[in-house]
Design a protein around this motif. Structure first.
Motif, mmCIF file in Angstrom:
data_model
loop_
_atom_site.group_PDB
_atom_site.id
_atom_site.type_symbol
_atom_site.label_atom_id
_atom_site.label_comp_id
_atom_site.label_asym_id
_atom_site.label_seq_id
_atom_site.Cartn_x
_atom_site.Cartn_y
_atom_site.Cartn_z
ATOM 1 N N UNK A 85 0.842 -1.199 0.000
ATOM 2 C CA UNK A 85 0.000 0.000 0.000
ATOM 3 C C UNK A 85 0.876 1.247 0.000
ATOM 4 N N UNK A 86 0.582 2.142 -0.931
ATOM 5 C CA UNK A 86 1.323 3.410 -1.039
ATOM 6 C C UNK A 86 0.312 4.538 -1.236
ATOM 7 N N UNK A 87 0.784 5.763 -1.295
ATOM 8 C CA UNK A 87 -0.091 6.890 -1.617
ATOM 9 C C UNK A 87 0.304 7.452 -2.973
ATOM 10 N N UNK A 88 -0.678 7.982 -3.689
ATOM 11 C CA UNK A 88 -0.419 8.557 -5.014
ATOM 12 C C UNK A 88 -1.438 9.631 -5.330
ATOM 13 N N UNK A 89 -1.166 10.385 -6.384
ATOM 14 C CA UNK A 89 -2.058 11.470 -6.783
ATOM 15 C C UNK A 89 -3.361 10.929 -7.349
ATOM 16 N N UNK A 90 -4.414 11.711 -7.221
ATOM 17 C CA UNK A 90 -5.701 11.357 -7.833
ATOM 18 C C UNK A 90 -5.504 11.277 -9.349
ATOM 19 N N UNK A 91 -5.893 10.158 -9.979
ATOM 20 C CA UNK A 91 -5.660 10.003 -11.419
ATOM 21 C C UNK A 91 -6.410 11.037 -12.255
#
Length: 337
Positions: A85-91
């Motif tokens: 599990x990681x965090x990323x920008x809203x696509x």
């Protein structure tokens, strides 16, 4: 990668910004159709809103933007079950006009099939847009069957692919935003009706606004980081409004009297079906949530009525005043000033 243009720094276009905020709060509304002139900030506003939203939790390496808290729904993605599990920008996915159906919905991974004999699904643009935004410029020039498909998926929140021996079902929840210039071709009414909200944008006619746009665009091009920092506090307020509205959406009350007003308004303008009423209810609730009030009032229905109904009116050859004017008259008659 350069910083995106701040959402709060966009001059004017208040109706478009309101529609995007409402759709961001409640994706069930069904997306936003933006009609208007070229170069009026349509794609800039959508990109800015997507960049404004807080990062989301993802499964690293997933082609479906899999949610780590909902791994069981991604049977077609082996990575989703075990990935970190990681965090990323809203696509934010920009769908090109020349996109094929396979590229949009996904298809069999030919390389895996030919080299390793594996039957694997190659995710398409719908999978990449999951939990984000799917933007289609000049949607009125896109093939009708693709528009129909996109609207089906946007409404159901799920993409189903049955072809080439594959049977795949995966989540595809996104805010669909289409834009177009009516002079270059109209979208079929039965497809247009399925967009939740419709807004009109025009080239600013006020000199002061045009000059301010030039100043802000120039400042952003010369020093984007400084410009973004200047607007950070204003964007943070917008972000807080969206987060608070999404958290409180389920608790917003829609009185029976307001539902009756919504239905009377749809009857007054001659809207076909019940999509207009459902959109009025959902958009009114989202607007009330954005304003941090617990109950939808007639004023909320009046404010979202043009966005929810202007693209659902039957053409009246005896009334050439335009759909927005017809809705304004109906609002005055049914709801009052």
């Amino acid at each position: 990668m350069s910083a995106p243009f701040p959402f709060s720094a966009i001059v004017g276009q208040d109706e478009m910004k309101s529609a995007l905020l409402i759709a961001a709060v409640d994706a069930r509304i069904g997306g936003v159709m933006v009609f208007g002139d070229r170069g009026t900030g349509k794609s800039t506003a959508v990109r800015a809103l997507a960049a404004l939203l807080p990062p989301i939790r993802l499964v690293a390496g997933s082609g479906f933007n899999a949610d780590p808290d909902d791994r069981g729904r991604y049977a077609c993605d082996p990575v989703a079950a075990t990935g970190k599990a990681v965090t990323g920008a809203v696509p934010f996915i920009d769908l090109p006009l020349g996109a094929t159906e396979d590229r949009v919905v996904g298809a069999m991974d030919l390389e895996a099939a030919l080299t390793r004999g594996e039957k694997r699904f190659e995710p398409g643009l719908l999978a990449r847009a999951h939990r984000g935004f799917l933007y289609i410029d000049e949607v009125n020039l896109l093939d009708d069957h693709l528009v129909d498909l996109l609207l089906d998926v946007a409404a159901s929140g799920e993409n189903v692919v049955e072809r080439e021996g594959l049977s795949v079902r995966h989540p595809a929840r996104f805010v669909l935003v289409g834009s177009g210039n009516p002079e270059e071709g109209e979208l079929r009414p039965q497809l247009l009706d399925r967009f939740g909200l419709s807004v009109e944008v025009r080239t600013p006619g006020v000199l002061a606004e045009r000059v301010e746009i030039l100043k802000r665009c120039d400042a952003f091009e010369r020093t984007p980081a400084e410009f973004a920092a200047h607007w950070h506090k204003a964007d943070a307020k917008v972000l807080k409004r969206i987060a608070r509205a999404k958290a409180g959406l389920s608790g917003i009350v829609v009185p029976d009297a307001v539902l009756e007003l919504a239905s009377r308004l749809c009857m007054a303008v001659g809207a076909d079906g019940l999509r207009g009423e459902l959109t009025l209810m959902r958009a009114g609730r989202a607007l009330a949530a954005l304003e941090a009030v617990g109950t939808v009032a007639p004023v909320h229905i009046a404010r979202v009525a043009p966005m929810a109904l202007r693209h659902r009116l039957r053409r009246n050859v005896l009334d050439e005043t335009g759909s927005t004017s017809r809705i304004a008259r109906a609002v005055e008659e049914v709801i009052g000033g």
